[in-house]
Each structure stands twice: as structure tokens, then as C-alpha cells.
Write an enzyme that holds these catalytic residues in place. Structure first.
Site, PDB file in Angstrom:
ATOM      1  N   LYS A  96     -59.324  13.529   9.015  1.00  0.00           N
ATOM      2  CA  LYS A  96     -58.305  12.671   8.389  1.00  0.00           C
ATOM      3  C   LYS A  96     -57.190  13.550   7.861  1.00  0.00           C
ATOM      4  O   LYS A  96     -57.427  14.718   7.515  1.00  0.00           O
ATOM      5  CB  LYS A  96     -58.915  11.886   7.221  1.00  0.00           C
ATOM      6  CG  LYS A  96     -58.129  10.660   6.844  1.00  0.00           C
ATOM      7  CD  LYS A  96     -58.481   9.499   7.750  1.00  0.00           C
ATOM      8  CE  LYS A  96     -57.705   8.249   7.439  1.00  0.00           C
ATOM      9  NZ  LYS A  96     -58.193   7.113   8.228  1.00  0.00           N
ATOM     10  N   GLY A 206     -55.774 -11.494   2.866  1.00  0.00           N
ATOM     11  CA  GLY A 206     -54.839 -10.536   3.493  1.00  0.00           C
ATOM     12  C   GLY A 206     -54.271 -11.161   4.755  1.00  0.00           C
ATOM     13  O   GLY A 206     -55.007 -11.736   5.561  1.00  0.00           O
ATOM     14  N   GLY A 208     -51.858  -9.439   6.905  1.00  0.00           N
ATOM     15  CA  GLY A 208     -51.063  -8.395   7.561  1.00  0.00           C
ATOM     16  C   GLY A 208     -51.571  -8.199   8.972  1.00  0.00           C
ATOM     17  O   GLY A 208     -52.039  -9.149   9.619  1.00  0.00           O
ATOM     18  N   ASN A 209     -51.517  -6.961   9.463  1.00  0.00           N
ATOM     19  CA  ASN A 209     -51.952  -6.687  10.842  1.00  0.00           C
ATOM     20  C   ASN A 209     -53.378  -7.180  11.072  1.00  0.00           C
ATOM     21  O   ASN A 209     -53.643  -7.918  12.025  1.00  0.00           O
ATOM     22  CB  ASN A 209     -51.839  -5.183  11.123  1.00  0.00           C
ATOM     23  CG  ASN A 209     -52.351  -4.844  12.513  1.00  0.00           C
ATOM     24  OD1 ASN A 209     -53.550  -4.814  12.743  1.00  0.00           O
ATOM     25  ND2 ASN A 209     -51.457  -4.632  13.454  1.00  0.00           N
ATOM     26  N   ALA A 210     -54.286  -6.804  10.200  1.00  0.00           N
ATOM     27  CA  ALA A 210     -55.693  -7.176  10.403  1.00  0.00           C
ATOM     28  C   ALA A 210     -55.911  -8.681  10.162  1.00  0.00           C
ATOM     29  O   ALA A 210     -56.413  -9.393  11.031  1.00  0.00           O
ATOM     30  CB  ALA A 210     -56.579  -6.344   9.480  1.00  0.00           C
ATOM     31  N   GLY A 211     -55.512  -9.181   8.995  1.00  0.00           N
ATOM     32  CA  GLY A 211     -55.814 -10.560   8.592  1.00  0.00           C
ATOM     33  C   GLY A 211     -55.094 -11.616   9.421  1.00  0.00           C
ATOM     34  O   GLY A 211     -55.696 -12.614   9.828  1.00  0.00           O
TER      35      GLY A 211
END
Ligand code: NAD
Length: 405
Positions: A96, A206, A208-211
Site C-alpha cells: 500500500k 453510501g 458513491g462508486n460502490a453504493g
């Protein structure tokens, strides 16, 4: 989670994976912590790359730009990446990166300079067969493009497999934009099949991209999405929301709470709302010992990283709520990153259907392996996922040691 907690967690879980003292110590020790100070317009920013473990393949993991980035946080995240790539059987280890910076305070030119400086600082330790970065919090496909360009300038070689999450025209993969949500859908569908869950009412925290992608994909598949939320709050309709309309409202007005055809709820109420499947897709640490008893869902799919605290996890396990853990549920993103790397290495460009089919195969196979480990009913699904991953990493380490001697 702090790295001290990672160490503690590993000690707790190690007996279940039947790891020796030597193996535990090895899994608690990052291979390498690289540090640098990046200078942009006279200001200095601490930067890190942690290479945690490469027994299963090159280090793999994103680069995060955030004011709270620290060596400790990057080290914990590099450990999770090692586990995540093992869960889904990708031929990668874990790493990371991060820079302690508030990217919102930089202009576009400064952001580009910071990204190029990151590559200059670490490029000798990075590479398509060594350590492959990707986007993370506040790093974008555009940033990946700058980083690739800087790497190619420094090495004098074309090397698209150096980094994943690139724009399509620079060798990015189809489906990467929805990969995390789609991977989550495949896991959810397997869990629904195995448990025979009949009611398919979903609440998603959420948008956003995921939700948002998750809400859209599930609505298309006939699930009833009863609640969604963003940082401003949530909306609820027991008969199901019209997700296409909610998406339009989010796009035009900036928040789902402007949608007028549903009841307004708070983010806390969303977690405890009437649903059978709860999908936290925003922040970490939202399901705690304070609300775990009140959760009505029979299944929790963790699209966010670390949404459930260890205390809440024990409460949900005791209440027989099936928690599909982040290291599996949101691994669709890193899996399609692997596909991107493989396409770049072989100079190929796969069709959307091919990427989706391969993603489904990977996710279903990972789910099945964990389900088999889980079926002795002595450990939670999350514990089973960790046990399996740690065994795989320890086995690869043993091989590495053997090959050296
Ligand atoms: P994003 O920035 O696109 O979206 C985040 C969403 O969370 C936004 O809708 C925002 O309004 C909402 N939010 C912020 N504060 C909130 C609050 N207090 N309560 C409720 N909602 C709030 O981020 P994303 O890419 O969708 O990532 C979301 C989570 O998924 C993170 O935990 C991330 O680590 C994890 N994840 C994402 C990916 C990916 O590929 N996008 C991969 C793996 C894990």
C-alpha cells in the site's frame, strides 16, 4: 485499525489457522517500509510505500492521498491487501502507498507534480513484476496516467502493467468502474442461494462508486432497494425506491435526500431499518456494539472497508446474522485490477462479457472455499475467510523458504 491491533488480531486468529510461532511472526512483519518526503511548490509531504508480503506474487495495492495518512495506517492497509489477494486467489502479495496531504488544497498542476514526485521517490522498488500500484482514496485514473508516464520516462520502457486503474485509453480494463459493486453482487447471490434467504429487501449506506452502482445492479436484478443514503442523510420506502430516479436526483442536486417520494431517515436509522440485507458502502466503524443488537437484516455485505467493529462482529455472529466480510465482498475491484495487469502483460483487451464472466468465476470460487471452511460452524464467515487466507500465505512462505535453501 492500527497496526498494533492487526498484530493482536493475528495472534487471536492464528491458532484457528494452525500457524506456528515462526509463521505468526512472519505474518506480523512487513517486508519493507519505504519513506520519502515529496516537495511541491516548496511544501513538503511525507510519503510511504509499504511492501508487506510477496510470497504469493508481486506486491499489489493502491496509493492514498489523505491528511491522515501515516506509516502505521499504510502498514495496516498493506496487511489487508496481502489477505485480500489471498482470499480471491490472485497471484499477488500485498502492499500500500500513501501521501499525507489534503489533495483538495492542491491545484491540478500541484497534484500532477506530487504524483510524479511519488513515482520518482519509489520507482526503483516498483514495477510490473515487483510492486503494482493502483488508485485508492482521492487518487483517480487520471493520476494513474501521470504516474505511468513518469515511470516510463524514468525507465525508458513502455510498461502499462506498472500500474492499474488507468483510463481505458492508456490500457485500463473494461468493467473496472463497477467492479467492486459487481463483485459484491456475485458474493451476495451466492450467499442468498446457500442460505435460501427469501426476502430481498436491501438497505445501502453510501451512494458513491460502490453504493450507487450496487443499488443500480441490485434493482436491475429484481431486489427491492428500500433505503439509500449519503453524507447528508438517507431515504426509505418499504415498497422500494426507484433507483434510476434517485440517481438522477443525486446527479442534479448532489444528494439523495432531495428525492421527495420517500421518507427521510438518518444514516443511523438506515442501519437499523426494516430490510433483510444491509450493505454498508461508505465509512468504517459504523456497525458497533451500540447498534448491532438493533440491526434487522439477516445478512450484512461489507462493501466499505471495515464497517463493523470487532465487538459488533461478535454480537452479529451470536445473533446468526451472516456477515460477508470486506476482504471478500469488496474484492471485485482488486480482481479486475489483476485482469487489467494480465491484459497489459499479454497485450490484450478483453471484452466486457469476458471480464464479467472471469470476475464471477473468481468471486464464486472464493466464496465457495470460504463456505467450505465455514461449514464446521465453529467460526464466523469472516474468521473462516481469514483462516483460509493466512493458510495460503503461510504455505507460500514455506515454499519460498524451501526454494531458497
Ligand atoms: P465514494 O467517495 O465514491 O463514495 C462514498 C459515499 O459515502 C458518498 O456517497 C458519500 O456521500 C457517502 N458518505 C460520506 N460520509 C457519509 C456518512 N457519514 N454517512 C453515510 N454516507 C456517507 O467512495 P467509494 O469508492 O464508493 O468507497 C466507499 C467505501 O467502499 C469505502 O470504504 C472504500 O474503502 C470501499 N471500497 C471501495 C472500492 C472502490 O473500488 N470504489 C473498492 C474497495 C473498497
Amino acid at each position: 485499525m492500527s497496526f498494533a491491533n492487526v498484530v493482536h488480531f493475528l495472534e487471536k486468529i492464528a491458532p484457528l489457522a494452525k500457524l506456528s510461532k515462526k509463521e505468526i511472526t512472519l505474518l506480523q512483519t512487513p517486508d519493507r517500509i519505504l519513506k520519502a518526503e515529496l516537495t511541491v511548490n516548496g511544501k513538503k509531504y511525507p510519503a510511504y510505500r509499504v511492501q508487506f508480503n510477496n510470497a504469493r506474487g508481486p506486491y499489489k495495492g493502491g496509493i492514498r492521498y489523505h491528511p491522515e495518512v501515516s506509516e502505521d495506517e499504510v502498514t495496516s492497509l498493506a496487511f489487508w491487501m496481502t489477505v485480500k489477494t489471498a482470499v480471491t486467489d490472485l497471484p499477488f502479495g500485498g502492499g500500500k502507498g500513501g501521501v499525507t496531504v489534503d489533495p483538495k488544497k492542491l491545484n491540478q498542476k500541484e497534484l500532477e507534480e506530487l504524483s510524479r514526485a511519488y513515482v520518482r521517490a519509489f520507482y526503483k522498488n516498483l514495477g510490473p513484476d515487483t510492486d503494482i500500484p493502483a488508485p485508492d482514496v482521492y487518487t483517480t485514473p487520471e493520476i494513474m496516467g501521470w504516474m505511468l508516464d513518469e515511470y516510463q520516462k524514468l525507465t525508458g520502457k513502455k510498461a502499462p502493467a506498472f500500474i492499474t486503474g488507468k483510463p481505458l485509453e492508456l490500457g485500463g480494463s473494461k468493467v473496472r468502474d463497477i467492479a467492486t459493486a459487481l463483485g459484491g453482487v456475485y458474493i451476495l447471490e451466492e450467499a442468498v442461494k446457500k442460505t435460501g434467504l427469501k426476502e430481498k429487501k436491501v438497505a445501502i449506506q453510501g451512494f458513491g462508486n460502490a453504493g450507487m452502482n450496487m443499488a443500480q445492479l441490485l434493482a436491475e436484478r429484481g431486489y427491492t432497494v428500500v433505503a439509500v443514503s449519503d453524507s447528508k442523510g438517507g431515504i426509505y420506502d418499504a415498497d422500494g425506491l426507484n433507483i434510476e430516479e434517485v440517481m438522477k436526483v443525486k446527479k442534479t442536486k448532489g444528494t439523495v435526500t432531495e428525492y421527495t417520494k420517500a421518507a427521510k431517515i438518518s444514516n443511523q436509522e438506515l442501519l437499523e431499518s426494516g430490510c433483510s440485507i444491509l450493505i454498508p458502502s461508505a465509512l468504517s466503524g459504523v456497525i458497533t456494539d451500540k447498534n448491532a443488537e438493533k440491526i434487522k437484516a439477516k445478512m450484512v455485505l461489507e462493501l466499505a472497508n471495515g464497517p463493523t467493529t470487532p465487538e459488533a462482529d461478535e454480537i452479529l455472529w451470536a445473533r446468526k446474522v451472516l456477515v460477508l466480510p470486506d476482504i471478500l465482498a469488496n474484492a471485485g475491484g482488486v480482481t479486475v485490477s489483476y485482469f487489467e495487469w494480465a491484459q497489459n502483460k499479454n497485450d490484450e483487451s478483453w471484452s466486457e462479457q469476458k471480464v464479467k464472466k472471469k470476475l464471477q468465476e473468481k468471486m464464486v470460487s472464493a466464496f465457495q472455499q470460504i463456505w467450505d471452511e465455514f461449514s464446521d460452524e465453529k467460526k464466523s464467515f469472516r474468521t473462516a475467510a481469514y483462516v483460509l487466507a493466512l493458510k495460503k500465505i503461510a504455505a507460500a512462505e514455506k515454499n519460498k523458504i524451501k526454494n531458497k535453501s
